[in-house]
Design an enzyme around this catalytic site. Structure first.
Site, PDB file in Angstrom:
ATOM      1  N   ARG A   1      -6.380 -16.450   2.383  1.00 59.06           N
ATOM      2  CA  ARG A   1      -6.705 -15.160   1.755  1.00 59.06           C
ATOM      3  C   ARG A   1      -6.985 -15.451   0.289  1.00 59.06           C
ATOM      4  O   ARG A   1      -6.095 -15.917  -0.435  1.00 59.06           O
ATOM      5  CB  ARG A   1      -5.536 -14.191   1.905  1.00 59.06           C
ATOM      6  CG  ARG A   1      -5.668 -12.972   1.017  1.00 59.06           C
ATOM      7  CD  ARG A   1      -4.724 -11.856   1.377  1.00 59.06           C
ATOM      8  NE  ARG A   1      -5.129 -11.215   2.612  1.00 59.06           N
ATOM      9  CZ  ARG A   1      -4.625 -10.065   3.061  1.00 59.06           C
ATOM     10  NH1 ARG A   1      -3.707  -9.436   2.366  1.00 59.06           N
ATOM     11  NH2 ARG A   1      -5.053  -9.543   4.192  1.00 59.06           N
TER      12      ARG A   1
ATOM     13  N   HIS B   1     -13.517  -9.074   5.530  1.00 65.02           N
ATOM     14  CA  HIS B   1     -12.202  -9.178   6.168  1.00 65.02           C
ATOM     15  C   HIS B   1     -12.419  -9.235   7.687  1.00 65.02           C
ATOM     16  O   HIS B   1     -12.137  -8.287   8.410  1.00 65.02           O
ATOM     17  CB  HIS B   1     -11.362  -7.954   5.766  1.00 65.02           C
ATOM     18  CG  HIS B   1      -9.888  -8.097   6.020  1.00 65.02           C
ATOM     19  ND1 HIS B   1      -9.314  -9.221   6.565  1.00 65.02           N
ATOM     20  CD2 HIS B   1      -8.856  -7.222   5.796  1.00 65.02           C
ATOM     21  CE1 HIS B   1      -8.006  -9.042   6.655  1.00 65.02           C
ATOM     22  NE2 HIS B   1      -7.704  -7.834   6.208  1.00 65.02           N
TER      23      HIS B   1
ATOM     24  N   GLN C   1      -9.649  -8.456  10.364  1.00 65.33           N
ATOM     25  CA  GLN C   1      -9.408  -7.014  10.441  1.00 65.33           C
ATOM     26  C   GLN C   1     -10.442  -6.358  11.363  1.00 65.33           C
ATOM     27  O   GLN C   1     -10.101  -5.532  12.217  1.00 65.33           O
ATOM     28  CB  GLN C   1      -9.495  -6.415   9.028  1.00 65.33           C
ATOM     29  CG  GLN C   1      -9.239  -4.925   8.989  1.00 65.33           C
ATOM     30  CD  GLN C   1      -7.799  -4.584   9.342  1.00 65.33           C
ATOM     31  OE1 GLN C   1      -6.873  -5.127   8.763  1.00 65.33           O
ATOM     32  NE2 GLN C   1      -7.602  -3.702  10.301  1.00 65.33           N
TER      33      GLN C   1
ATOM     34  N   ASP D   1     -10.297   3.243   3.623  1.00 63.31           N
ATOM     35  CA  ASP D   1      -9.478   2.165   3.042  1.00 63.31           C
ATOM     36  C   ASP D   1      -9.135   2.571   1.609  1.00 63.31           C
ATOM     37  O   ASP D   1      -9.673   3.555   1.077  1.00 63.31           O
ATOM     38  CB  ASP D   1     -10.272   0.832   3.092  1.00 63.31           C
ATOM     39  CG  ASP D   1      -9.445  -0.372   2.615  1.00 63.31           C
ATOM     40  OD1 ASP D   1      -8.205  -0.266   2.552  1.00 63.31           O
ATOM     41  OD2 ASP D   1     -10.059  -1.416   2.292  1.00 63.31           O
TER      42      ASP D   1
ATOM     43  N   CYS E   1      -7.172   0.150   7.609  1.00 66.17           N
ATOM     44  CA  CYS E   1      -6.660  -1.215   7.786  1.00 66.17           C
ATOM     45  C   CYS E   1      -5.219  -1.360   7.304  1.00 66.17           C
ATOM     46  O   CYS E   1      -4.530  -2.283   7.716  1.00 66.17           O
ATOM     47  CB  CYS E   1      -7.566  -2.195   7.059  1.00 66.17           C
ATOM     48  SG  CYS E   1      -7.636  -1.888   5.289  1.00 66.17           S
TER      49      CYS E   1
ATOM     50  N   ARG F   1      -3.898  -6.599  15.295  1.00 66.79           N
ATOM     51  CA  ARG F   1      -4.142  -7.825  14.511  1.00 66.79           C
ATOM     52  C   ARG F   1      -3.550  -9.033  15.244  1.00 66.79           C
ATOM     53  O   ARG F   1      -4.143 -10.107  15.281  1.00 66.79           O
ATOM     54  CB  ARG F   1      -3.523  -7.708  13.108  1.00 66.79           C
ATOM     55  CG  ARG F   1      -4.132  -6.640  12.217  1.00 66.79           C
ATOM     56  CD  ARG F   1      -5.541  -6.985  11.773  1.00 66.79           C
ATOM     57  NE  ARG F   1      -5.599  -8.257  11.081  1.00 66.79           N
ATOM     58  CZ  ARG F   1      -5.348  -8.433   9.775  1.00 66.79           C
ATOM     59  NH1 ARG F   1      -5.079  -7.394   9.018  1.00 66.79           N
ATOM     60  NH2 ARG F   1      -5.420  -9.626   9.221  1.00 66.79           N
TER      61      ARG F   1
HETATM   62  N1   CP Z   1      -4.820  -5.003   6.665  1.00 64.66           N
HETATM   63  C1   CP Z   1      -4.329  -6.103   6.076  1.00 64.66           C
HETATM   64  O1   CP Z   1      -4.958  -7.143   5.973  1.00 64.66           O
HETATM   65  O2   CP Z   1      -3.042  -5.962   5.611  1.00 64.66           O
HETATM   66  P1   CP Z   1      -2.269  -7.001   4.685  1.00 64.66           P
HETATM   67  O3   CP Z   1      -2.934  -6.989   3.347  1.00 64.66           O
HETATM   68  O4   CP Z   1      -0.861  -6.470   4.632  1.00 64.66           O
HETATM   69  O5   CP Z   1      -2.343  -8.355   5.326  1.00 64.66           O
HETATM   70  N1  NVA Z   2      -9.741  -3.524   0.664  1.00 65.45           N
HETATM   71  C1  NVA Z   2      -8.348  -3.899   0.626  1.00 65.45           C
HETATM   72  C2  NVA Z   2      -7.887  -4.346   1.981  1.00 65.45           C
HETATM   73  C3  NVA Z   2      -6.454  -4.749   2.082  1.00 65.45           C
HETATM   74  C4  NVA Z   2      -6.080  -5.262   3.434  1.00 65.45           C
HETATM   75  C5  NVA Z   2      -8.139  -4.985  -0.405  1.00 65.45           C
HETATM   76  O1  NVA Z   2      -8.955  -5.909  -0.487  1.00 65.45           O
HETATM   77  O2  NVA Z   2      -7.153  -4.910  -1.139  1.00 65.45           O
END
Ligand code: CP
Ligand code: NVA
Length: 308
Positions: free
Chosen positions: A103, A130, A133, A225, A265, A293
């Site tokens: 990530r 993502h 997701q 989101d 998400c 997930r």
């Molecule tokens: N939706 C998602 O990726 O959640 P986290 O940021 O908690 O991993």
């Molecule tokens: N769009 C959000 C998604 C988190 C899972 C972010 O990038 O923070």
């Protein structure tokens, strides 16, 4: 199947459908009798530059349920590209573990990691997309509505990483995708161009508008989101002024198809982009979506390891 899982758009519609079918089969098997130890002897390293609940725990549990192990590397530990070059990290890790999940802030960094690794690399969220997701989202939608093409998916809010992957998976599966976002918060043109190319082959209709009310007309799925993604925290005050008309509340949900499902998400900023009433109401699928997930990622890992 490619070596890495970096973007939904890297896969054919057929490969995506096969992953979804596998995820649903693994889920059924998990609840019936548990999954067999297909990942025995395998370790997934999980590199995080940002916080996470769902991605971290679901990948860890996916490995454990299938007899493997996971190793968490926090933002403080690894210093991706700071303490050490990404190319060096990739080559070192390739000798220690069997796959990496990363990530990152900058999408180029997960591409670089994949380029230099001899093991599979999974994108666990970047500033661009993502994809894990989106696979759980598509699984949730197919569990609800079956494999029908022509479903109407309406995304309301910021044209962010989650929106990009949802748009791409929708186009791949022949769903119509509409996004209503405020001016200045559109999906990046390069991601739209990729979606247009996919849609030309699948018959999916893509619509980019400003009005959330127009977007949800006839929608089978409403998705939203956070208004401020990780890494954009200094823009929070400005975004909180722009986004309130894009809140998914009972009024907006009432304008969609009567069997609409509402997705997010997570993490949600309750009573900002999504009201409590909707999040905890009969149309909401936010928790089954989060739970998927686990199953979607088991399928991705199984394919990358070449064991299913
Ligand atoms: N939706 C998602 O990726 O959640 P986290 O940021 O908690 O991993
Ligand atoms: N769009 C959000 C998604 C988190 C899972 C972010 O990038 O923070």
């Amino acid at each position: 199947m490619k070596k890495d899982f970096l973007a939904v758009s890297d896969y054919t519609s057929q490969e995506i459908q096969e992953l979804l079918d596998l995820a649903i089969a693994l889920k059924k098997e998990y609840f019936a009798s548990g999954n067999p130890p297909l990942f025995k002897g395998k370790v997934l390293a999980m590199i995080f530059q940002k916080p996470s609940l769902r991605t971290r725990v679901s990948f860890d549990m996916a490995m454990r349920h299938m007899g493997g192990d996971a190793l968490y590397l926090s933002p403080a530990e690894i210093g991706l590209g700071k303490r050490e070059s990404i190319a060096d990290i990739a080559r070192v890790m390739s000798g220690y573990v069997h796959a990496m999940m990363a990530r990152v802030f900058d999408h180029a960094h997960v591409l670089e990691l994949a380029k230099w690794s001899s093991i599979p690399v999974v994108n666990g969220l970047s500033d661009y997309n993502h994809p894990c997701q989106a696979m759980a989202d598509a699984q949730t939608i197919q569990e609800e509505f079956g494999k029908a093409k022509g479903l109407n998916v309406a995304y309301v809010g910021d044209g962010n990483n989650v929106a990009v992957s949802l748009m791409h998976v929708s186009a791949k599966l022949g769903w119509n995708f509409t996004i209503a976002s405020p001016e200045g918060y559109d999906i990046k043109p390069q991601a739209v161009e990729i979606a247009r190319q996919i849609a030309a082959g699948t018959g999916s209709k893509l619509t980019f508008i400003r009005d959330p009310h127009e977007a949800v007309k006839g929608a089978n799925v409403i998705y939203t989101d956070t208004w401020t993604s990780m890494g954009q925290e200094e823009e929070t005050a400005r975004r909180e002024k722009v986004f309130p008309p894009y809140q998914v509340n009972a009024g907006l949900v009432g304008e969609a198809d009567k069997n609409v499902i509402v997705m997010h998400c997570l993490p949600a900023h309750r009573n900002q982009e999504l009201t409590d009433e909707v999040a905890d109401g009969p149309h909401s699928r936010i928790f089954p979506q989060a739970h998927n997930r686990l199953h979607a990622q088991k399928a991705i890992l199984a394919r990358l390891f070449g064991v299913a």
